[in-house]
Motif scaffolding. Structure first.
Motif, mmCIF file in Angstrom:
data_model
loop_
_atom_site.group_PDB
_atom_site.id
_atom_site.type_symbol
_atom_site.label_atom_id
_atom_site.label_comp_id
_atom_site.label_asym_id
_atom_site.label_seq_id
_atom_site.Cartn_x
_atom_site.Cartn_y
_atom_site.Cartn_z
ATOM 1 N N ALA A 1 -9.092 19.302 -4.382
ATOM 2 C CA ALA A 1 -9.142 20.307 -3.765
ATOM 3 C C ALA A 1 -8.294 20.588 -2.451
ATOM 4 N N PRO A 2 -8.602 19.779 -1.350
ATOM 5 C CA PRO A 2 -7.753 19.605 -0.326
ATOM 6 C C PRO A 2 -6.335 19.396 -0.405
ATOM 7 N N LEU A 3 -6.036 18.545 -1.234
ATOM 8 C CA LEU A 3 -4.484 18.046 -1.692
ATOM 9 C C LEU A 3 -3.742 19.333 -2.237
ATOM 10 N N MET A 4 -4.586 20.249 -3.195
ATOM 11 C CA MET A 4 -3.702 21.233 -3.800
ATOM 12 C C MET A 4 -3.500 22.135 -2.541
ATOM 13 N N ALA A 5 -4.688 22.502 -1.493
ATOM 14 C CA ALA A 5 -4.371 23.308 -0.512
ATOM 15 C C ALA A 5 -3.204 23.081 0.266
ATOM 16 N N VAL A 6 -3.180 21.775 0.841
ATOM 17 C CA VAL A 6 -1.806 21.234 1.619
ATOM 18 C C VAL A 6 -0.431 21.454 0.576
ATOM 19 N N LEU A 7 -0.565 21.164 -0.457
ATOM 20 C CA LEU A 7 0.454 21.409 -1.397
ATOM 21 C C LEU A 7 1.143 22.594 -1.628
ATOM 22 N N TRP B 1 -6.901 18.715 -18.536
ATOM 23 C CA TRP B 1 -6.244 19.869 -17.911
ATOM 24 C C TRP B 1 -5.714 19.388 -16.424
ATOM 25 N N PRO B 2 -6.481 18.758 -15.644
ATOM 26 C CA PRO B 2 -6.006 18.495 -14.163
ATOM 27 C C PRO B 2 -4.853 18.072 -14.092
ATOM 28 N N VAL B 3 -4.164 17.165 -14.727
ATOM 29 C CA VAL B 3 -3.269 16.433 -14.845
ATOM 30 C C VAL B 3 -2.051 17.288 -14.714
ATOM 31 N N GLY B 4 -2.106 18.614 -15.496
ATOM 32 C CA GLY B 4 -0.960 19.487 -15.497
ATOM 33 C C GLY B 4 -0.862 20.031 -13.875
ATOM 34 N N LEU B 5 -1.648 20.046 -13.118
ATOM 35 C CA LEU B 5 -1.556 20.488 -11.497
ATOM 36 C C LEU B 5 -0.319 19.824 -11.009
ATOM 37 N N VAL B 6 0.073 18.560 -11.558
ATOM 38 C CA VAL B 6 1.218 17.869 -10.841
ATOM 39 C C VAL B 6 2.463 18.544 -10.961
ATOM 40 N N PHE B 7 2.589 19.406 -11.809
ATOM 41 C CA PHE B 7 3.871 19.931 -12.257
ATOM 42 C C PHE B 7 4.141 21.468 -11.430
ATOM 43 N N VAL B 8 3.182 21.824 -10.490
ATOM 44 C CA VAL B 8 3.311 23.027 -9.696
ATOM 45 C C VAL B 8 4.390 23.177 -9.128
ATOM 46 N N LEU C 1 -4.825 8.266 0.433
ATOM 47 C CA LEU C 1 -3.968 7.856 -0.735
ATOM 48 C C LEU C 1 -2.712 8.977 -0.486
ATOM 49 N N ALA C 2 -3.204 10.193 -0.412
ATOM 50 C CA ALA C 2 -2.060 11.295 -0.163
ATOM 51 C C ALA C 2 -1.230 10.755 1.096
ATOM 52 N N ALA C 3 -1.662 10.365 2.181
ATOM 53 C CA ALA C 3 -0.920 10.004 3.394
ATOM 54 C C ALA C 3 0.192 9.203 2.776
ATOM 55 N N PHE C 4 -0.056 8.086 1.941
ATOM 56 C CA PHE C 4 0.979 7.325 1.415
ATOM 57 C C PHE C 4 1.874 7.726 0.396
ATOM 58 N N THR C 5 1.265 8.553 -0.431
ATOM 59 C CA THR C 5 2.109 8.785 -1.748
ATOM 60 C C THR C 5 2.541 10.389 -1.761
ATOM 61 N N GLY C 6 1.829 11.139 -0.981
ATOM 62 C CA GLY C 6 2.057 12.424 -0.746
ATOM 63 C C GLY C 6 1.352 13.337 -1.575
ATOM 64 N N PRO C 7 0.823 14.712 -1.537
ATOM 65 C CA PRO C 7 -0.333 15.119 -2.235
ATOM 66 C C PRO C 7 -0.223 15.433 -3.676
ATOM 67 N N ARG C 8 1.477 15.647 -3.994
ATOM 68 C CA ARG C 8 1.540 15.773 -5.482
ATOM 69 C C ARG C 8 1.169 14.557 -6.286
ATOM 70 N N ALA C 9 1.653 13.407 -5.732
ATOM 71 C CA ALA C 9 1.525 11.993 -6.461
ATOM 72 C C ALA C 9 -0.218 11.905 -6.579
ATOM 73 N N ALA C 10 -0.454 12.356 -5.579
ATOM 74 C CA ALA C 10 -2.270 11.801 -5.382
ATOM 75 C C ALA C 10 -3.028 12.746 -6.346
ATOM 76 N N VAL C 11 -2.713 13.909 -6.438
ATOM 77 C CA VAL C 11 -3.115 14.772 -7.664
ATOM 78 C C VAL C 11 -2.892 14.179 -8.780
ATOM 79 N N GLY C 12 -1.676 13.621 -9.158
ATOM 80 C CA GLY C 12 -1.448 13.292 -10.375
ATOM 81 C C GLY C 12 -2.046 12.128 -10.723
ATOM 82 N N ILE C 13 -2.358 11.217 -9.820
ATOM 83 C CA ILE C 13 -3.069 10.024 -10.094
ATOM 84 C C ILE C 13 -4.475 10.327 -10.398
ATOM 85 N N ALA C 14 -5.273 11.286 -9.803
ATOM 86 C CA ALA C 14 -6.439 11.606 -10.012
ATOM 87 C C ALA C 14 -6.563 12.295 -11.477
#
Length: 423
Positions: free
Chosen positions: A240-246, A299-306, A372-385
């Motif tokens: 949730a916070p990663l999507m806010a940042v993204l 469904w959540p993996v689809g958020l990586v394509f926003v 994790l997002a600090a190293f990979t970026g929020p989009r990649a961290a959302v995709g991993i989750a």
């Protein structure tokens, strides 16, 4: 769900739940907002406030589950509502006198988190005595519908109120909602079975504290449901916070667009909750738990394509709508199965243990995914989750050829009195 009445006493319980649920959603993210706007807190302090409130509150609540077990549940519920009301009211009072500090916000968040866990444990055990087993799914579906309705309406109205009256108005309203809840629970009246006899000894033992987890982890149905649920919920909340940042940062969505993206899909939760009883009647509880458990993580993996703009907004709304609809079906069926499997003399400890583990898992995964997002970026961290969530249905119980029996003689008094009988 149908329109069948579950009795006057359940009606008051439902009204109390609706009041507190709307108050909580009305004050959505209020502590973070106050910390940022009124106290000038930075990202680290806001993250600490969110995580520490959950973790310390869960630790404080640890001995309260066994304590609740050996007391009548309705007075405990009223006490927890009043404690939450009093704790929250200190915030607008301190703000009015210019005395509000970060330490007070942290202390209030801990008290509220601990009272939340204790209330949930007591209310689940109370519901088990209030209604017969065949009505539990209807009741839990109504609670779920109320939760999602409040989630649709509460945050936008709360944001509008903050714009008009300042950052602490939603906290004051949330406090009033707990007072209304306490009044509603008090009005329920009627008969409540006596609590189980307290074990001999002057104080709680380690065995008392561990009993809830021991029961969950040795139960053939609850164990896989428990592990699956806390992992899935933790991963969803961690993103949730990663999507806010993204969305608000990198992709440039306006705050109102971000709010719409996550408010509109909550209508799916209302639809799912209303469908839950129908699909259980048609396909059976085991199949619904297993199928909805699978569908909710697709469904959540689809958020990586926003992407920026209207297409990205539509993608988020579609993904969240599908996710929340499946959750709306899954949650009341899960809650009902859990209540049916837990004996009445262990209900509070088991529900408390479940809630504590869930909050600790959510806090841990949120912190871990932030790193994790600090190293990979929020989009990649959302995709991993999202990718990890695709594996979680392997933790679900398979369709059973032979049903696990519901709790035995400890529940012999559950729902045995007429719903509106008053001694």
């Amino acid at each position: 769900m149908g329109g069948r009445s579950l009795g006057r006493r359940f009606g008051w319980l439902w009204a109390a739940y609706a009041a507190s649920a709307f108050g909580t959603r009305f004050a959505f993210d209020a502590f973070s907002l106050i910390a940022i706007v009124a106290l000038g807190a930075g990202t680290t302090e806001v993250s600490l406030l969110a995580a520490a409130g959950l973790v310390v509150g869960a630790v404080v609540a640890l001995p309260l589950g066994p304590w609740v077990e050996f007391r009548r549940k309705r007075p405990v519920m009223i006490a927890m509502d009043l404690i939450r009301c009093a704790a929250l009211l200190t915030v607008p009072v301190a703000y009015a006198f210019g005395l509000l500090g970060f330490g007070q916000l942290l202390a209030v968040s801990v008290v509220v988190a601990a009272a939340d866990i204790t209330f949930l444990a007591a209310s689940g055990a109370f519901l088990k005595t209030l209604l017969p087993p065949e009505d539990l799914l209807i009741a839990n579906a109504r609670f779920e519908s109320t939760t999602w309705t409040a989630t649709v309406l509460g945050p936008p109205l709360g944001g509008f109120a903050v714009g008009l009256f300042g950052p602490v108005i939603t906290i004051a309203a949330d406090a009033v909602s707990y007072l209304l809840s306490a009044i509603g629970i008090r009005v329920i009246g009627g008969w409540e079975p006596p609590p189980p006899a307290k074990p001999e000894g002057p104080r709680l033992t380690g065995r008392d504290l561990r009993e809830g987890w021991r029961f969950i982890l040795t139960h053939p149905l609850l164990r896989p449901l428990f592990v699956n649920t806390i992992v899935v919920n933790g991963l969803i909340m961690a993103t949730a916070p990663l999507m806010a940042v993204l969305m608000l940062g990198q992709l440039g969505f306006a705050p109102w667009e971000y709010a719409v993206a996550f408010a509109v899909p909550c209508l799916g939760g209302l639809i799912g909750a209303r469908l839950s009883r129908t699909v259980v009647a048609r396909y059976g509880r085991d199949r619904v738990l297993f199928t909805a458990g699978w569908l909710r993580v697709c469904w959540p993996v689809g958020l990586v394509f926003v992407q920026p703009g209207v297409p990205g907004l539509i993608l988020v709304i579609a993904v969240e709508f599908c996710l929340i609809t499946c959750i709306g079906v899954f949650n009341p069926v899960l809650a009902t199965s859990r209540l049916e499997q837990v004996p009445l003399d262990r209900a509070a400890r088991t529900l408390s243990a479940w809630s504590i583990a869930g909050k600790l898992t959510t806090a841990s995964l949120t912190a871990l995914w932030g790193l994790l997002a600090a190293f990979t970026g929020p989009r990649a961290a959302v995709g991993i989750a999202g990718a990890l969530m695709l594996a979680t249905p392997l933790l679900l119980p398979r369709n059973r050829r032979r049903a696990v029996p519901v709790s035995a003689h400890d529940d012999q008094e559950s729902g045995s009195r007429p719903r509106d009988q008053v001694p």
